[in-house]
Every structure is written in structure tokens, then in C-alpha cells.
Design a protein around this motif. Structure first.
Motif, PDB file in Angstrom:
ATOM      1  N   GLN A   5      31.893  29.577  37.488  1.00 16.59           N
ATOM      2  CA  GLN A   5      33.160  29.226  36.827  1.00 16.59           C
ATOM      3  C   GLN A   5      34.091  30.428  36.779  1.00 16.59           C
ATOM      4  OE1 GLN A   5      31.826  27.798  33.037  1.00 16.59           O
ATOM      5  NE2 GLN A   5      31.099  25.834  33.837  1.00 16.59           N
ATOM      6  N   ALA A   6      33.539  31.600  36.499  1.00 18.63           N
ATOM      7  CA  ALA A   6      34.361  32.815  36.440  1.00 18.63           C
ATOM      8  C   ALA A   6      34.967  33.127  37.804  1.00 18.63           C
ATOM      9  CB  ALA A   6      33.521  33.991  35.950  1.00 18.63           C
ATOM     10  N   GLN A   7      34.203  32.870  38.856  1.00 26.58           N
ATOM     11  CA  GLN A   7      34.714  33.115  40.202  1.00 26.58           C
ATOM     12  C   GLN A   7      35.842  32.148  40.542  1.00 26.58           C
ATOM     13  OE1 GLN A   7      32.491  31.837  43.749  1.00 26.58           O
ATOM     14  NE2 GLN A   7      32.518  33.978  44.421  1.00 26.58           N
ATOM     15  N   VAL A   8      35.692  30.896  40.139  1.00 27.10           N
ATOM     16  CA  VAL A   8      36.712  29.892  40.432  1.00 27.10           C
ATOM     17  C   VAL A   8      38.031  30.238  39.752  1.00 27.10           C
ATOM     18  CG1 VAL A   8      37.368  27.481  40.064  1.00 27.10           C
ATOM     19  CG2 VAL A   8      35.069  28.039  40.877  1.00 27.10           C
ATOM     20  N   THR A   9      37.935  30.703  38.493  1.00 32.00           N
ATOM     21  CA  THR A   9      39.147  30.994  37.725  1.00 32.00           C
ATOM     22  C   THR A   9      39.673  32.404  37.960  1.00 32.00           C
ATOM     23  OG1 THR A   9      37.814  31.701  35.812  1.00 32.00           O
ATOM     24  CG2 THR A   9      38.493  29.384  35.908  1.00 32.00           C
ATOM     25  N   GLY A  10      38.804  33.317  38.394  1.00 33.55           N
ATOM     26  CA  GLY A  10      39.202  34.717  38.506  1.00 33.55           C
ATOM     27  C   GLY A  10      39.539  35.183  39.896  1.00 33.55           C
ATOM     28  N   GLY A  11      39.368  34.330  40.899  1.00 33.20           N
ATOM     29  CA  GLY A  11      39.698  34.741  42.252  1.00 33.20           C
ATOM     30  C   GLY A  11      38.516  35.345  42.982  1.00 33.20           C
ATOM     31  N   SER A  12      38.811  36.136  43.987  1.00 34.12           N
ATOM     32  CA  SER A  12      37.779  36.613  44.911  1.00 34.12           C
ATOM     33  C   SER A  12      37.325  38.035  44.598  1.00 34.12           C
ATOM     34  CB  SER A  12      38.309  36.551  46.346  1.00 34.12           C
ATOM     35  OG  SER A  12      39.498  37.323  46.454  1.00 34.12           O
TER      36      SER A  12
END
Length: 279
Positions: free
Chosen positions: A62-69
């Protein structure tokens, strides 16, 4: 003390209590154990840790989806007690298994290190005599020889915040100060590493530290990140997520001299255990 704001999530900490320990369900175990002060996990304890590792993967996805790459680096810091080291191994196993099932592109390479600052409170209520400092070297040897935690590389670059076990007997106030200092010093190092990476034009580095400790330790870390006093219910393999939002403008206090945390945090999961309904 003045605080310097930081991007939320640049350093994320997960605090995990170890899984169920054998001597809490088998009262005869200690009678024949070579190290009765260092019980292993039960079968359920292993499963609890795997489920918590899977939850960490879900939260990180979830953090990756919302925080980018952003590139994320994972470091597991564990108490030297066997139940915590075994919990660390199963956390990683649960994370990697969830990664396979979800076909995600998260970094699954976890590094780990033993941190004596996260060890059990050295109370006379828990231990009839001091636990030998040799436990630290023995546990590091177990890990580096792949006797345990063979799914993670030992981080030989990590410098322990505390190099020995606490003085026995340890009172509650000293234990609190130890955990606050361990969190402060560890977090400051992670921020410094991010700064060095950015100075080298390596932007977007995110640090995740998984701290595997004991019930009193999780309670102390909750105090350090929420500043809310009082007893916390801390079930086996419960999960707390804390993200740093500001660091102090002044140098850290000498290790173990204060129970007041230096950093400012936001906490959204607090001793969470709803993922363990049947264990």
C-alpha cells in the motif's frame, strides 16, 4: 527542543513482539532445558510471525502504491533472545510468501542484525540470575552460520547501539530509557544514511526498520512514539507502525539518560493483532 520536519514515511518502523513461547504452554520445558532463560517459539508462535510478516507486506505494498517508486531498504533488528530471532525469520518468510502470492515488485531482500538494546527487561521477576552476555555472540554466530534466519543476510555494517546486555537487575525506568535511546539512535542513523544517499544524487531512498522485541519493549516503543503513558495490551506478534515526521535539531542525549524521545512520530497501527484471530 526544536524539531526539523521530515517527509512522512522516509523512515518507517514496525515494532513486533515475539510469537508464543514454549515455556508459557509447557511448564516442564525449563526443567530439562540447557538455557531455561531462552525459550524458543511454539508451532503457533512460528505461524503468528508468518502472518505478521504477510501483514507487513500488505502495508508496504500500500505504501508503494501511494508513495511512488521509491527504493525501499529493509533492516530487521532483533533482541538476541531465541524467540525474537525465530520470530524475525518467520516474519521474513511470511513477507516473501505474500510477495509470491501477490506478484508484487517490492524488495524482498531483508538484512538483519542483533541489537542488544531491544532485549528483555532484566528484571528479577523474570530472571533468577543475570543472563550471560555470551548470548549476544552466540546468537550472531547462529545467524551467520545459517542455523537460524537463513532467509536473511546478516548486516555486518550495522553497529550495535548497545554492545552488552543491561545491568542486572534492571528497573522499569532504566528499561524505558534504554528502549527510547535505542529507537532514537537507530532512527538517527537511518536518516543520516538517507541524507548521504541524497547527497550522492540517489533520491527516493526509503528506510524500513522492523524491531523484534518483547512485550515490555513494545510498550516502551509505543511510549516513545506516541508519548501516551499507561499500560498497553501487547499480544504475541502484534504490530505497531510508526513513521517519523521530525528529528531534533540538537545532538541526541547520552544513551540511556532520558526517557523523553527525541524524534516526533505518527503512529497508525498500535499493537495490532486482528490478523491473528485463530492463533
Amino acid at each position: 527542543m526544536e524539531k526539523i520536519p521530515l517527509p512522512v514515511g522516509c523512515v518507517t518502523c514496525y515494532f513486533v513482539r515475539h510469537g508464543e513461547r514454549i515455556d508459557h504452554i509447557d511448564e516442564t520445558w525449563a526443567q530439562s532445558a540447557q538455557a531455561p532463560y531462552d525459550p524458543p517459539l511454539t508451532n503457533d508462535g512460528h505461524l503468528q510471525a508468518q502472518r505478521t510478516g504477510a501483514l507487513i507486506h500488505t502495508l508496504e505494498h500500500q505504501a508503494q502504491v501511494t508513495g511512488g517508486s521509491q527504493r525501499t531498504e529493509y533492516l530487521v533488528l532483533t533482541s538476541p533472545f531465541l524467540r525474537c530471532v525465530q520470530t524475525s525469520e518467520e516474519l521474513c518468510r511470511g513477507f516473501q510468501r505474500q510477495h509470491t502470492q501477490m506478484h508484487s515488485n517490492l524488495n524482498t531482500e531483508w538484512r538483519m542484525a542483533v541489537e542488544p538494546g531491544l532485549c528483555e527487561v532484566m528484571s528479577e521477576n523474570y530472571f533468577a540470575e543475570p543472563v550471560p552476555d555470551s548470548l549476544i555472540d552466540q546468537r550472531i554466530s547462529d545467524i551467520t552460520s545459517n542455523t537460524v534466519c537463513s532467509n536473511m543476510a546478516y548486516d555486518t555494517t550495522y553497529t550495535q547501539v548497545k554492545q552488552e546486555l543491561p545491568t542486572y537487575p534492571e528497573n522499569f525506568q532504566d528499561m524505558m530509557a534504554r528502549f527510547v535511546a535505542t529507537l532514537d539512535y537507530t532512527t538517527s542513523r537511518q536518516i543520516d544514511e538517507i541524507s548521504l544517499a541524497q547527497a550522492g544524487a540517489e533520491a527516493g531512498v526509503r528506510k524500513v526498520v522492523v524491531m523484534v522485541t518483547h512485550g515490555a519493549g513494545v510498550g516502551s516503543l509505543l511510549w516513545a512514539t506516541t508519548r501516551q503513558p499507561g499500560a498497553h495490551t501487547v499480544p504475541y506478534c502484534c504490530l505497531t507502525r510508526a513513521q517519523i515526521v521530525a528529528r531534533p535539531s540538537q545532538p541526541l542525549a547520552q544513551f540511556g539518560t532520558t526517557r523523553m524521545p527525541a524524534h516526533q512520530w505518527t503512529v497508525d497501527y498500535r499493537a495490532y493483532a486482528e490478523h491473528l484471530p485463530n492463533l
